[in-house]
Design a protein around this motif. Sequence first.
Motif, PDB file in Angstrom:
ATOM      1  N   ARG A  58       0.829  -1.216   0.000  1.00 42.21           N
ATOM      2  CA  ARG A  58       0.000   0.000   0.000  1.00 42.21           C
ATOM      3  C   ARG A  58       0.866   1.269   0.000  1.00 42.21           C
ATOM      4  NH1 ARG A  58      -2.193  -0.421   6.094  1.00 42.21           N
ATOM      5  NH2 ARG A  58      -1.238  -2.425   5.744  1.00 42.21           N
ATOM      6  N   TYR A  59       2.140   1.120   0.327  1.00 47.33           N
ATOM      7  CA  TYR A  59       3.059   2.263   0.246  1.00 47.33           C
ATOM      8  C   TYR A  59       4.018   2.128  -0.939  1.00 47.33           C
ATOM      9  CZ  TYR A  59       1.189   3.176   4.845  1.00 47.33           C
ATOM     10  OH  TYR A  59       0.328   3.432   5.876  1.00 47.33           O
ATOM     11  N   GLY A  60       3.625   1.317  -1.911  1.00 48.72           N
ATOM     12  CA  GLY A  60       4.439   1.183  -3.116  1.00 48.72           C
ATOM     13  C   GLY A  60       5.585   0.192  -2.965  1.00 48.72           C
ATOM     14  N   GLY A  61       5.575  -0.575  -1.845  1.00 45.87           N
ATOM     15  CA  GLY A  61       6.663  -1.531  -1.618  1.00 45.87           C
ATOM     16  C   GLY A  61       6.333  -2.906  -2.184  1.00 45.87           C
ATOM     17  N   LEU A  62       7.234  -3.854  -1.914  1.00 46.49           N
ATOM     18  CA  LEU A  62       7.106  -5.187  -2.498  1.00 46.49           C
ATOM     19  C   LEU A  62       6.349  -6.155  -1.584  1.00 46.49           C
ATOM     20  CD1 LEU A  62      10.771  -5.351  -3.861  1.00 46.49           C
ATOM     21  CD2 LEU A  62       8.692  -5.042  -5.226  1.00 46.49           C
ATOM     22  N   GLY A  63       6.081  -5.740  -0.336  1.00 45.86           N
ATOM     23  CA  GLY A  63       5.255  -6.556   0.565  1.00 45.86           C
ATOM     24  C   GLY A  63       5.862  -7.914   0.893  1.00 45.86           C
TER      25      GLY A  63
END
Length: 385
Positions: A58-63
């Motif tokens: 949700r913050y543009g990361g890869l999770g």
Amino acid sequence: MTALEPLVERTSDFIRDSVIPVERDVIVHGRVVDDALRLDLQKKAKDAGVFGPLSDVRYGGLGLDTRAQARVLEAAGASLLGPLSVNGSAPDDGNIHLLAHAGTPEQKERYLAPLASGEIRSSIAMTEPAPGAGSDASLLRTRAERTGSGWVINGAKHFTTGADGAGFTICVAATADGPTMFLVDQDNPGLTVGRRMPTLDHSVPGGHCEVEFVDCEVTGDAVLGEVGLGMEYAQVRLAPSRLVFCMNWLGLAVRAHEMAARHINSRTAFGVPIAEHGMAQGLVADSEIDIAASRGLIRTAAEAIDTAGPSSSAARHHASIAKTFVSEAVWRILDRAVQLHGGLGVCEDHLVARFLVEARAFRIYEGPSEVLRWSIARRVLRAVR
Ligand SMILES: Cc1cc2nc3c(=O)[nH]c(=O)nc-3n(C[C@H](O)[C@H](O)[C@H](O)COP(=O)(O)OP(=O)(O)OC[C@H]3O[C@@H](n4cnc5c(N)ncnc54)[C@H](O)[C@@H]3O)c2cc1C
């Protein structure tokens, strides 16, 4: 092939093609690691689809979970600038984790979102000059007093990594209700970033700074999470942050090990390639063993974080073990790589010499080896008591 493998491969390709050429500029030609360079590398990492291994989608990361992070960040760590390029380096890594865990929805919006996207950098100010907090956090002297509308902070810090040019600093201060973390905007007139300390390493934007808080006024919503829980939050941050350092530095050690192996294959001494001399092979084997053991310890600690939580006693114990061993193993591996390069190994314009110098502080920050051994032993002794 799992979904993780293509990501690890993409990360390695990105580091080789886009980061290592720039790293050579920094090490050999003295290019300064500043925000222009950081933003350029991070844009390339986004284009390559390898940005944000530590952030949520949700913050543009890869999770990724911690075990997957270990694979990706070892690949990124192959260059001194790799972790910074993918937004997987200190102190932002730990601050991303901390804000995700303890931040209010407003704090996540205001601080976590721009930090995770690389729009801003951050710092964390815990360590103080003597007689303040260092290895012993209970010596904290920076104080925050309640005012009518918020808090006023006074105290001095040093070794605040990245403070010069950061968007905000997490200041750890003592309050009447116990140690508390405060989110202080860097343009707060009560916060002064002083001298960049002349440390051995040169690859962190913003340096390691002296920071002063003089009648630094913040509003009530600057408290990160809850008042008095500063040390609990420090624990939440500590195990993941220690492991990220292990992953990153192990990647660099692996690269230096491979460089040394290539060097001794191609360099001849006493009629044969150096690689054919048994004592040189012994150094190579010892580094290979250190790498395998480091990977195993990182994996165990990552599993503890993923299954029992970042501040669980299992996570803390295994992260302490991993940090102690890996920081010392990385030093040994880099030192052997220097040795196998002969005179070139200690030549300051050569890469491995700089790797060794840059890595030295890893045995001190995030807990010196002696302090970690002490805490590991105390846990063992408590368990059998
Ligand atoms: C490059 C770098 C970056 C850093 N970045 C940050 C940052 O961003 N934010 C921040 O807050 N801090 C930062 N630090 C500070 C770092 O966390 C501290 O240096 C570390 O916690 C040790 O504290 P100290 O330097 O005060 O050492 P001290 O507490 O004075 O200890 C000195 C030495 O005494 C020994 N010692 C201490 N306790 C024991 C014990 N119980 N048993 C045996 N020996 C012991 C150890 O060998 C230790 O290295 C950074 C440090 C460095 C070098």
